[in-house]
Design an enzyme around this catalytic site. Structure first.
Site, PDB file in Angstrom:
ATOM      1  N   SER A 183       0.805  -1.219   0.000  1.00 20.42           N
ATOM      2  CA  SER A 183       0.000   0.000   0.000  1.00 20.42           C
ATOM      3  C   SER A 183       0.835   1.265   0.000  1.00 20.42           C
ATOM      4  CB  SER A 183      -0.918   0.017   1.237  1.00 20.42           C
ATOM      5  OG  SER A 183      -0.147  -0.037   2.421  1.00 20.42           O
ATOM      6  N   CYS A 184       2.104   1.165   0.425  1.00 22.10           N
ATOM      7  CA  CYS A 184       2.939   2.357   0.506  1.00 22.10           C
ATOM      8  C   CYS A 184       4.373   1.995   0.207  1.00 22.10           C
ATOM      9  CB  CYS A 184       2.843   2.980   1.900  1.00 22.10           C
ATOM     10  SG  CYS A 184       3.963   4.375   2.126  1.00 22.10           S
ATOM     11  N   GLY A 185       4.916   2.560  -0.847  1.00 24.75           N
ATOM     12  CA  GLY A 185       6.260   2.207  -1.256  1.00 24.75           C
ATOM     13  C   GLY A 185       7.341   2.990  -0.555  1.00 24.75           C
TER      14      GLY A 185
END
Length: 278
Positions: free
Chosen positions: A111-113
């Site tokens: 969901s979040c890099g």
């Protein structure tokens, strides 16, 4: 072939009735990305990303490129699968690395890099293929063509059709056909796979393609697009404030909330014809 879906028994409540059914889930598994570099063949465990299995080599290459760790595909000597959950990128011995930068350990979720990075400054990597801010547009697209893109994307999203839980990134020829599509549980992974594919094929910079994102447009996605030389990004969802700021900084056309009958232009209106009144 990598297993990308998984059956799951569920209880579905509908119209007051409970039904036991089999649902199809998108597979999410970790992939460790490591480097071997230098004459001494030093190993650096760089990242763990939660991804949908498949195109792992493209994912690793795209990640390394958009992080500014490698600049060209010929810097890579070998891509080695240690096992299903680990891929090692072996660089040529003469390739030098910015070791202080590599001291950062990444943890990349689906969901979040960039959740583990300390600040915006740490991820504002200078684009390898960015054009001058005043570079003229050499092509434009029409609103009617843009309106068609979400449906054209959905028609090609095999994993989304099965699971409803997958993101996609797609490259289109301006005003024309779909060139390449990648799906993944992580929106940033889907884009890294696209960039990795282009890097292997010697097709960078992607300044003559339109990138379509199936979800929202975050800062990181615009940064990755800019690193690959992409000049036009359209997203089905909303952009963030930092994404808009970076699009303005890089003179990159950014379209959000793309639907069959509407879209918002946040920057780069001159690449859309006929010219719209403001």
């Amino acid at each position: 072939m990598a297993i990308q879906t998984h059956p799951s028994t569920i209880t579905k409540f509908r119209a007051g009735e409970a039904l036991v059914l089999t649902d199809t889930l998108a597979v999410e598994e970790p992939l460790g990305i490591a480097l071997l570099h230098g004459p001494a063949r030093q190993r650096k465990n760089l990242s763990v990303t939660m991804r949908t299995p498949g195109q792992d080599e493209e994912l690793a290459l795209g990640f390394l490129f958009t992080e500014g760790i490698i600049r060209r595909y010929d810097e890579v000597q070998e891509l080695r699968h240690d096992d299903h959950h680990q891929l090692t990128v072996i660089l040529r011995e003469d390739v030098s690395l910015d070791l202080p930068t590599l001291e950062r350990n990444f943890y990349t979720s689906s969901s979040c890099g960039i959740c583990s990075k300390a600040s915006v400054d740490a991820v504002r990597t200078l684009s390898t293929f960015s054009l001058p801010a005043d570079a003229p547009s050499t092509w434009t697209v029409t609103p009617d063509w843009l309106h068609q893109l979400p449906e054209r994307l959905r028609q090609q999203q095999a994993l989304f059709a099965q699971t409803g839980g997958i993101h996609a990134g797609a490259l289109f020829e301006p005003g024309g056909s779909l060139l390449l599509l990648r799906e993944d549980v992580g929106r940033h992974n889907a884009l890294d796979k696209l960039v990795g594919n282009a890097l292997q094929a010697g097709q960078l910079p992607l300044q003559n393609q339109v990138l379509l994102l199936s979800g929202r447009a975050s800062f990181e996605l615009i940064q990755k697009a800019a690193m690959a030389g992409i000049r036009f990004v359209a997203a089905v969802g909303a952009p963030s404030s930092l994404a808009v700021e970076l699009a303005q900084e890089m003179d990159l056309t950014l379209v959000g909330f793309l639907r069959e009958d509407q879209f918002n232009v946040y920057h780069g209106l001159e690449r859309i014809q006929p010219a719209l009144t403001t």
